[in-house]
Design a protein around this motif. Sequence first.
Motif, PDB file in Angstrom:
ATOM      1  N   VAL A   1       1.537  11.981   0.333  1.00 38.16           N
ATOM      2  CA  VAL A   1       0.715  12.634   1.363  1.00 38.16           C
ATOM      3  C   VAL A   1       1.573  13.228   2.467  1.00 38.16           C
ATOM      4  O   VAL A   1       2.621  12.699   2.810  1.00 38.16           O
ATOM      5  CB  VAL A   1      -0.239  11.649   2.105  1.00 38.16           C
ATOM      6  N   GLU A   2       1.054  14.285   3.013  1.00 36.48           N
ATOM      7  CA  GLU A   2       1.601  14.922   4.197  1.00 36.48           C
ATOM      8  C   GLU A   2       0.916  14.201   5.366  1.00 36.48           C
ATOM      9  O   GLU A   2      -0.329  14.214   5.423  1.00 36.48           O
ATOM     10  CB  GLU A   2       1.126  16.376   4.117  1.00 36.48           C
ATOM     11  N   LEU A   3       1.658  13.552   6.236  1.00 35.31           N
ATOM     12  CA  LEU A   3       1.004  12.794   7.312  1.00 35.31           C
ATOM     13  C   LEU A   3       0.423  13.744   8.358  1.00 35.31           C
ATOM     14  O   LEU A   3       1.026  14.779   8.675  1.00 35.31           O
ATOM     15  CB  LEU A   3       1.998  11.833   7.961  1.00 35.31           C
ATOM     16  N   THR A   4      -0.744  13.386   8.885  1.00 31.33           N
ATOM     17  CA  THR A   4      -1.370  14.234   9.897  1.00 31.33           C
ATOM     18  C   THR A   4      -0.646  14.047  11.241  1.00 31.33           C
ATOM     19  O   THR A   4       0.037  13.033  11.458  1.00 31.33           O
ATOM     20  CB  THR A   4      -2.855  13.863  10.105  1.00 31.33           C
ATOM     21  N   ASP A   5      -0.843  15.000  12.142  1.00 30.94           N
ATOM     22  CA  ASP A   5      -0.209  14.903  13.462  1.00 30.94           C
ATOM     23  C   ASP A   5      -0.632  13.630  14.188  1.00 30.94           C
ATOM     24  O   ASP A   5       0.172  12.993  14.866  1.00 30.94           O
ATOM     25  CB  ASP A   5      -0.564  16.119  14.318  1.00 30.94           C
ATOM     26  N   THR A   6      -1.910  13.244  14.043  1.00 33.00           N
ATOM     27  CA  THR A   6      -2.363  12.029  14.748  1.00 33.00           C
ATOM     28  C   THR A   6      -1.632  10.795  14.225  1.00 33.00           C
ATOM     29  O   THR A   6      -1.301   9.893  14.993  1.00 33.00           O
ATOM     30  CB  THR A   6      -3.884  11.759  14.566  1.00 33.00           C
ATOM     31  N   THR A   7      -1.366  10.766  12.911  1.00 37.10           N
ATOM     32  CA  THR A   7      -0.652   9.604  12.355  1.00 37.10           C
ATOM     33  C   THR A   7       0.807   9.606  12.804  1.00 37.10           C
ATOM     34  O   THR A   7       1.355   8.560  13.165  1.00 37.10           O
ATOM     35  CB  THR A   7      -0.771   9.609  10.811  1.00 37.10           C
ATOM     36  N   VAL A   8       1.409  10.797  12.800  1.00 38.84           N
ATOM     37  CA  VAL A   8       2.794  10.878  13.287  1.00 38.84           C
ATOM     38  C   VAL A   8       2.836  10.412  14.745  1.00 38.84           C
ATOM     39  O   VAL A   8       3.697   9.605  15.130  1.00 38.84           O
ATOM     40  CB  VAL A   8       3.346  12.320  13.129  1.00 38.84           C
ATOM     41  N   ASP A   9       1.871  10.857  15.554  1.00 36.05           N
ATOM     42  CA  ASP A   9       1.812  10.435  16.960  1.00 36.05           C
ATOM     43  C   ASP A   9       1.644   8.918  17.058  1.00 36.05           C
ATOM     44  O   ASP A   9       2.329   8.247  17.822  1.00 36.05           O
ATOM     45  CB  ASP A   9       0.606  11.069  17.675  1.00 36.05           C
ATOM     46  N   ALA A  10       0.708   8.376  16.254  1.00 42.60           N
ATOM     47  CA  ALA A  10       0.405   6.945  16.338  1.00 42.60           C
ATOM     48  C   ALA A  10       1.610   6.104  15.932  1.00 42.60           C
ATOM     49  O   ALA A  10       1.842   5.022  16.487  1.00 42.60           O
ATOM     50  CB  ALA A  10      -0.795   6.611  15.454  1.00 42.60           C
ATOM     51  N   ASN A  11       2.391   6.590  14.966  1.00 43.34           N
ATOM     52  CA  ASN A  11       3.500   5.780  14.465  1.00 43.34           C
ATOM     53  C   ASN A  11       4.821   6.065  15.169  1.00 43.34           C
ATOM     54  O   ASN A  11       5.815   5.365  14.944  1.00 43.34           O
ATOM     55  CB  ASN A  11       3.629   5.964  12.948  1.00 43.34           C
ATOM     56  N   ALA A  12       4.825   7.074  16.060  1.00 42.64           N
ATOM     57  CA  ALA A  12       6.057   7.432  16.772  1.00 42.64           C
ATOM     58  C   ALA A  12       6.560   6.281  17.640  1.00 42.64           C
ATOM     59  O   ALA A  12       7.759   6.148  17.885  1.00 42.64           O
ATOM     60  CB  ALA A  12       5.819   8.670  17.625  1.00 42.64           C
TER      61      ALA A  12
ATOM     62  N   GLU B   1      11.861  11.654  14.523  1.00 41.32           N
ATOM     63  CA  GLU B   1      12.390  10.770  13.476  1.00 41.32           C
ATOM     64  C   GLU B   1      11.312  10.235  12.540  1.00 41.32           C
ATOM     65  O   GLU B   1      11.615   9.624  11.522  1.00 41.32           O
ATOM     66  CB  GLU B   1      13.134   9.594  14.109  1.00 41.32           C
ATOM     67  N   VAL B   2      10.040  10.423  12.906  1.00 45.05           N
ATOM     68  CA  VAL B   2       8.970   9.897  12.050  1.00 45.05           C
ATOM     69  C   VAL B   2       8.899  10.744  10.779  1.00 45.05           C
ATOM     70  O   VAL B   2       8.773  11.971  10.865  1.00 45.05           O
ATOM     71  CB  VAL B   2       7.589   9.973  12.769  1.00 45.05           C
TER      72      VAL B   2
ATOM     73  N   LEU C   1       0.796  -1.229   0.000  1.00 46.92           N
ATOM     74  CA  LEU C   1       0.000   0.000   0.000  1.00 46.92           C
ATOM     75  C   LEU C   1       0.826   1.275   0.000  1.00 46.92           C
ATOM     76  O   LEU C   1       0.475   2.252  -0.642  1.00 46.92           O
ATOM     77  CB  LEU C   1      -0.834   0.056   1.286  1.00 46.92           C
ATOM     78  N   ASP C   2       1.915   1.273   0.781  1.00 52.14           N
ATOM     79  CA  ASP C   2       2.529   2.578   1.036  1.00 52.14           C
ATOM     80  C   ASP C   2       3.979   2.452   1.504  1.00 52.14           C
ATOM     81  O   ASP C   2       4.459   1.355   1.809  1.00 52.14           O
ATOM     82  CB  ASP C   2       1.699   3.362   2.068  1.00 52.14           C
ATOM     83  N   GLU C   3       4.639   3.589   1.548  1.00 52.45           N
ATOM     84  CA  GLU C   3       6.023   3.667   2.047  1.00 52.45           C
ATOM     85  C   GLU C   3       6.311   5.093   2.493  1.00 52.45           C
ATOM     86  O   GLU C   3       5.795   6.054   1.912  1.00 52.45           O
ATOM     87  CB  GLU C   3       7.007   3.251   0.936  1.00 52.45           C
ATOM     88  N   TYR C   4       7.116   5.228   3.520  1.00 54.18           N
ATOM     89  CA  TYR C   4       7.545   6.556   3.970  1.00 54.18           C
ATOM     90  C   TYR C   4       8.494   7.171   2.948  1.00 54.18           C
ATOM     91  O   TYR C   4       9.401   6.483   2.443  1.00 54.18           O
ATOM     92  CB  TYR C   4       8.319   6.444   5.288  1.00 54.18           C
ATOM     93  N   VAL C   5       8.309   8.444   2.670  1.00 54.42           N
ATOM     94  CA  VAL C   5       9.256   9.143   1.800  1.00 54.42           C
ATOM     95  C   VAL C   5      10.538   9.393   2.588  1.00 54.42           C
ATOM     96  O   VAL C   5      10.490   9.874   3.723  1.00 54.42           O
ATOM     97  CB  VAL C   5       8.660  10.486   1.288  1.00 54.42           C
TER      98      VAL C   5
END
Length: 251
Positions: free
Chosen positions: A161-172, A180-181, A72-76
């Motif tokens: 996509v620009e990740l939302t703050d909630t996603t950055v928080d969830a994946n931290a 580092e996220v 589905l996806d990958e971090y840039v």
Amino acid sequence: MKGVIRMRIIRAKDYNEMSRQAANIISAQVILKADCVLGLATGSSPVGTYKQLIEWYEKGDLDFSQVHTVNLDEYVGLGADHDQSYAYFMHSNLFDHINVKLSNTNIPNGLDPDAARECNRYDRVIRSLGGIDLQLLGLGPNGHIGFNEPCDEFVPGTHCVELTDTTVDANARFFANRDEVPRKAYTMGIRDIMQAKSVLMVANGKNKAQAVKDCFFGPVTPKAPGSILQLHPNFTLVADEEALSLVKDLL
Ligand code: GLP
């Protein structure tokens, strides 16, 4: 609302049962069509499903030699050797343990800084495979699928996509610290996901309960991206009791 929804909901007692049920559905796909195209997901939700598939592969019950996969996806900015990249995740949680040919596996290239080029390439990969037979999905706590974040409109194809703050928080939790996220990702679009012949979502835990309610018991809206799956003709949600805790009276 129940009458409108065509999706199937499989209720699992806990994470293990959810994983076994999901692995059963994926196994059936691989057995019925040995050269199928599997759309794959990352995150903690599908790890147990992959473990179960590996176990059945080791027993000799499954053969992935003709299977193609598209993630589905990958971090840039993260390459396959970064231990938080989704390429690394797929190798350590699945590919290194089954007989899928690595040349048949596809993941967006997070190291290509040219978003338009990489997204076009990935869309061409999906088309060249003839589309996806079964797409496995997790669900973000904010209702995202892949990295299709809540926004004002559904985006059809692969995009950055620009990740939302909630996603950055969830994946931290997976990184040494929040800074580092990565803040951007390449993700398959909503059209790619909706064109899959069947879609299977795994959701577990209390922190998914609100997203399950918003996506599958509310209106179809890009503010809750997973809600689009209400319109898919062959969508199955396998969820544990905690993830279904806010909708149990509606089932
Ligand atoms: C990430 C991924 C999604 C995944 C979601 C949920 O943001 N891009 O594909 O579904 O996290 O992750 P988890 O299963 O760890 O809750």
